[in-house]
Design an enzyme around this catalytic site. Structure first.
Site, PDB file in Angstrom:
ATOM      1  N   ASP A  35      32.197 -37.479 -17.986  1.00 33.75           N
ATOM      2  CA  ASP A  35      33.189 -38.053 -17.090  1.00 33.75           C
ATOM      3  C   ASP A  35      34.144 -36.919 -16.736  1.00 33.75           C
ATOM      4  OD1 ASP A  35      34.728 -39.622 -15.504  1.00 33.75           O
ATOM      5  OD2 ASP A  35      34.990 -41.257 -16.946  1.00 33.75           O
TER       6      ASP A  35
HETATM    7  C1  BGC Z   1      36.137 -41.964 -13.692  1.00 35.33           C
HETATM    8  C2  BGC Z   1      34.664 -41.988 -13.342  1.00 35.33           C
HETATM    9  C3  BGC Z   1      34.444 -41.311 -12.020  1.00 35.33           C
HETATM   10  C4  BGC Z   1      34.983 -39.906 -12.105  1.00 35.33           C
HETATM   11  C5  BGC Z   1      34.818 -39.106 -10.840  1.00 35.33           C
HETATM   12  C6  BGC Z   1      36.725 -40.575 -13.583  1.00 35.33           C
HETATM   13  O1  BGC Z   1      38.110 -40.607 -13.670  1.00 35.33           O
HETATM   14  O2  BGC Z   1      36.323 -42.467 -14.981  1.00 35.33           O
HETATM   15  O3  BGC Z   1      34.206 -43.304 -13.308  1.00 35.33           O
HETATM   16  O4  BGC Z   1      33.104 -41.343 -11.680  1.00 35.33           O
HETATM   17  O5  BGC Z   1      36.361 -39.939 -12.392  1.00 35.33           O
HETATM   18  O6  BGC Z   1      35.654 -39.582  -9.863  1.00 35.33           O
END
Ligand code: BGC
Length: 745
Positions: free
Chosen positions: A265
């Site tokens: 993530d």
């Molecule tokens: C989120 C993810 C997301 C990623 C990219 C993170 O803050 O938890 O779900 O895909 O950012 O935007």
């Protein structure tokens, strides 16, 4: 002879003839199996190229190997539409004018459709949009289990039941991937709340882990063949989800045989050594703006960049893990950008808007409909009053990373106006002011929703118009701003904000024909439930929100959605809250980690309801229709089932009303005697059938012993214990129509 000589000479003069045939290297030879190509490509890479493949070079992209023609890897959110392009190093949108998309309904709505074919349509459509925008990986879908109604990201997930989420995620993943775009199933695992999302260390027993929190991920991997999975922010057994020995190496790659990539993530990586050894393959988002840390190229400072290279060069770590990561990344390239047969995709096509609309129509849930107030009778209605901010507020901007820039979004009010046309007058009053803002990372909703009137003035206006109406439709709920179904923050309470309860109570007094449409991805409290005859759960429906809502309210579409999670009567009726550890206990040693023990274990959602005998506001699996269904007697094909046999249960279901409609028939299994505690019943089958008025259809469920099994944590295996079971057939988890007893040998 002369002639032969002549032909031979002529052939030699043909361009290229006689020169050695240029050999296509194996890694580029699409006739060769992927694994051979992977090995060949791997053998050609330098150490530096390999390390470069494992981490980002911009906010959403990681490098390929230009020298060899291996393309870059482009990621995109996910999971409800394709996120607008952002600046190279920042979250801010790039300001392109050709990146508007279709917003599909939120995944809670998809789960509420209880229709795997609708999930396939969803995956196929969003995958086409991702492909058109040239993305390698779609960051979604999400299948974290709904543990608390306060979780700010429940709207991005598929509800409280692992079986339902598992059945819905598989076709979504397959639909996406048929476009040569990888689905990246998130957030693996135990990311069940947003409060302290980077620091919560989840303590959960193995039974709950395997029976509740993992099955949907497992289904996505083993049945859906997901090519990517995203590690979660939280910790489990004191290791972050993005580099977690237990979750990633032991379970995902070990027990389940996952051969795809583990993507971090964004900002979820914290430690080079763990990132090397504990199963991570691709690191993204380690610094928020990508430029800090005082370095000329912050990406070189990623945990899996220069620090990794240094350890290898110094001989402190070997390259075994690196080669494994790179093999997976190359495999991803062959499955996506290097697949010559990859289709081209399409963006904002009519078919995609139509898909968005039908997903919405299938997922809207009719919660309550006293005196058959719905559907709205347009032959009778002269004046329809619509009240509430969510009738006009754009819902596709906001909520965090799933926020979108849409080609269009039809609001509920506009949808109702469009459908009603000049058959009746449609009057709007605001009723309350919630969050008039509407911007996310530079994408602006463009709406001016400021209203400086006092709550009393707004209620007075709403009541005055409501008194004169044939129907009053209140459209409110949550709205994806902070603490209202939004990433990075949980809700603060089960109840509605902005004084909405007061408005609804006043409207109920003013007009008995009141319909409440709740827009949310979470359960809410309804202190007015007895005063309001009709209640509709309408989710975040995306671009076609207005059309889907209007078609259900007017009866063009007969509602058929069923709740994918329980609406508890109060927070105290939820295991996670009743047993007191939400949102976690700070450690006394001054560390930032917050422990949270899942004391309720396997008793999540309706499993808790059954165990504690609480009475939910609305049950898991509940949803009404404008027609009625009669369930006939269910019969099983055998009384005693062998360990390797299947059991088939059939029953006739009849549409006893006078409208066509679809019913979701649910099969729950109850284990009557067991060596370990088990839920009273668990969902193990469902079937959505469409029936014309008067029509009867046989519904069939076939189960094997996996439907009877529990995870024995001491033996670390699934066990189907011989003994007595019952198959319960229901219209919801609390509306059981039929039971069939059987025995497992
Ligand atoms: C989120 C993810 C997301 C990623 C990219 C993170 O803050 O938890 O779900 O895909 O950012 O935007």
């Amino acid at each position: 002879m002369k002639l032969i000589k002549y032909i031979a000479c002529s052939l030699l003069l043909l361009p290229g003839f006689g020169q050695a045939q240029q050999e296509v290297p194996t890694y580029l030879d699409s006739s060769k199996p992927i694994e051979e190509r992977v090995e060949d490509a791997l053998s050609r890479l330098t150490l530096e190229e390999k390390v470069a493949l494992t981490h980002a070079q911009s906010k959403f992209c990681s490098p390929g190997v230009a020298r060899l023609g291996i393309p870059e890897f482009w990621m995109t959110d996910g999971p409800h539409g394709i996120r607008p392009e952002v600046l190279w190093d920042e979250w801010e949108q790039a300001g392109w004018t050709n990146d508007s998309c279709v917003a599909f309904p939120a995944l809670t709505c998809l789960a509420a459709s209880w229709d795997p074919e609708i999930a396939r349509l969803y995956g196929k459509s969003i995958g086409e949009e991702a492909r058109y925008r040239n993305k390698t990986v779609l960051l979604g879908p999400g299948v974290n289990i709904y543990r608390s109604p306060l979780n700010g990201r429940n709207f991005e997930y598929m509800g409280e039941d692992p079986y339902l989420a598992g059945k819905m995620v598989v076709p979504y993943v397959q639909g996406v991937q048929q476009n040569g775009v990888a689905a990246c199933v998130k957030h693996y695992a135990l990311n069940n709340q947003e409060v302290n999302r980077h620091t919560t260390n989840v303590i959960v027993d193995d039974r709950a882990l395997y029976e509740i929190y993992l099955p949907a991920f497992k289904a996505a991997v083993q049945e859906g063949n997901a090519w990517a999975i995203m590690g979660s922010y939280n910790l489990y057994k004191n290791q972050h989800g993005c580099h977690n020995q237990y979750l990633l190496n032991d379970i995902l790659k070990g027990e389940w045989g996952f051969d795809g990539v583990v993507v971090s993530d964004w900002g979820g990586v914290h430690n080079t050594q763990e990132a090397i050894t504990n199963g991570l393959d691709m690191e993204f988002g380690s610094w928020t703006n990508g430029l800090s840390n005082g370095a000329s190229n912050a990406y070189d400072n990623y945990y899996l960049a220069d620090p990794y290279l240094k350890l290898i060069r110094e001989g402190k770590v070997g390259t075994k893990e690196l080669d494994d990561k790179v093999r997976r990344i190359l495999r991803l390239a062959y499955r996506t950008t290097m697949d010559r047969n990859r289709p081209y995709g399409s963006l904002c096509s009519e078919a995609h808007f139509a898909a968005a609309r039908s997903i919405g129509e299938e997922g809207i849930v009719l919660l309550q409909n006293r005196n058959d107030l719905l559907p709205i009778d347009l032959n009778r209605a002269k004046r329809i009053v619509v009240i509430g901010e969510n009738a006009i507020k754009m819902m596709t901007v906001g909520g965090g990373s799933s926020s979108l820039k849409v080609k269009y979004e039809l609001s509920p009010l506009d949808g109702i106006r469009k459908r009603v046309g000049d058959q009746a007058e449609v009057i709007y009053a605001r009723g309350y002011v919630g969050d008039p803002s509407g911007e996310y990372n530079g994408v602006k909703s463009g709406q001016d929703l400021e209203d400086s009137r006092s709550p009393e003035e707004l209620i007075a206006e709403a009541v005055a118009v409501a008194k004169e109406a044939d129907y009053v439709i209140f459209i409110g709920g949550l709205n994806k701003s902070a603490h209202q179904d939004c990433e990075d923050a949980d809700r603060k309470e089960l109840g509605l904000s902005y004084g909405q309860d007061k408005v609804i109570t006043a409207l109920a007094k003013a007009n008995k024909n009141l319909i409440v449409v709740n827009i949310s991805g979470n359960a809410i409290a309804m202190p007015w439930v007895k005063e309001v005859p009709a209640i509709v759960q309408a989710w975040y429906l995306g671009s076609e929100a207005g059309s889907a809502i209007a078609s259900v309210l007017t009866g063009d579409v007969n509602p058929s959605g069923k709740l994918p999670f329980t609406f508890p009567a109060s927070l105290q009726d939820v295991g996670a809250h009743k047993l007191g550890e939400y949102p976690g206990t700070p450690r006394s040693d001054g560390s930032p980690i917050v422990d949270q023990k899942y004391n309720e274990g396997i008793f999540v959602g309706y499993r808790w309801v059954d165990k504690e005998k609480t009475k939910p506001l609305f049950s898991f699996g509940h949803g009404l229709s404008y027609t009625t269904f009669a369930y006939g007697k269910a019969v099983a094909d055998k009384k005693v089932m062998g360990q390797d046999e299947t059991l088939t249960i059939t029953l006739p279901v009849t549409n006893t009303g006078c409208r066509e409609g679809s019913e979701v028939i649910q099969l729950y299994i109850s284990d009557l005697q067991s060596s370990l505690p088990r839920p009273v019943k668990e969902l193990k089958g469902f079937s959505k059938v469409k029936l014309a008025p008067g029509e009867t259809r046989e519904v069939t469920f076939t189960i094997g012993k996996e439907a009877l099994s529990f995870f024995d944590d001491t033996r670390h295996e699934w066990v189907a214990e011989p003994g007595k079971f019952e198959a319960w057939i229901g219209a919801s988890s609390t509306d059981i129509r039929n039971k069939v007893a059987f025995e497992l040998k």
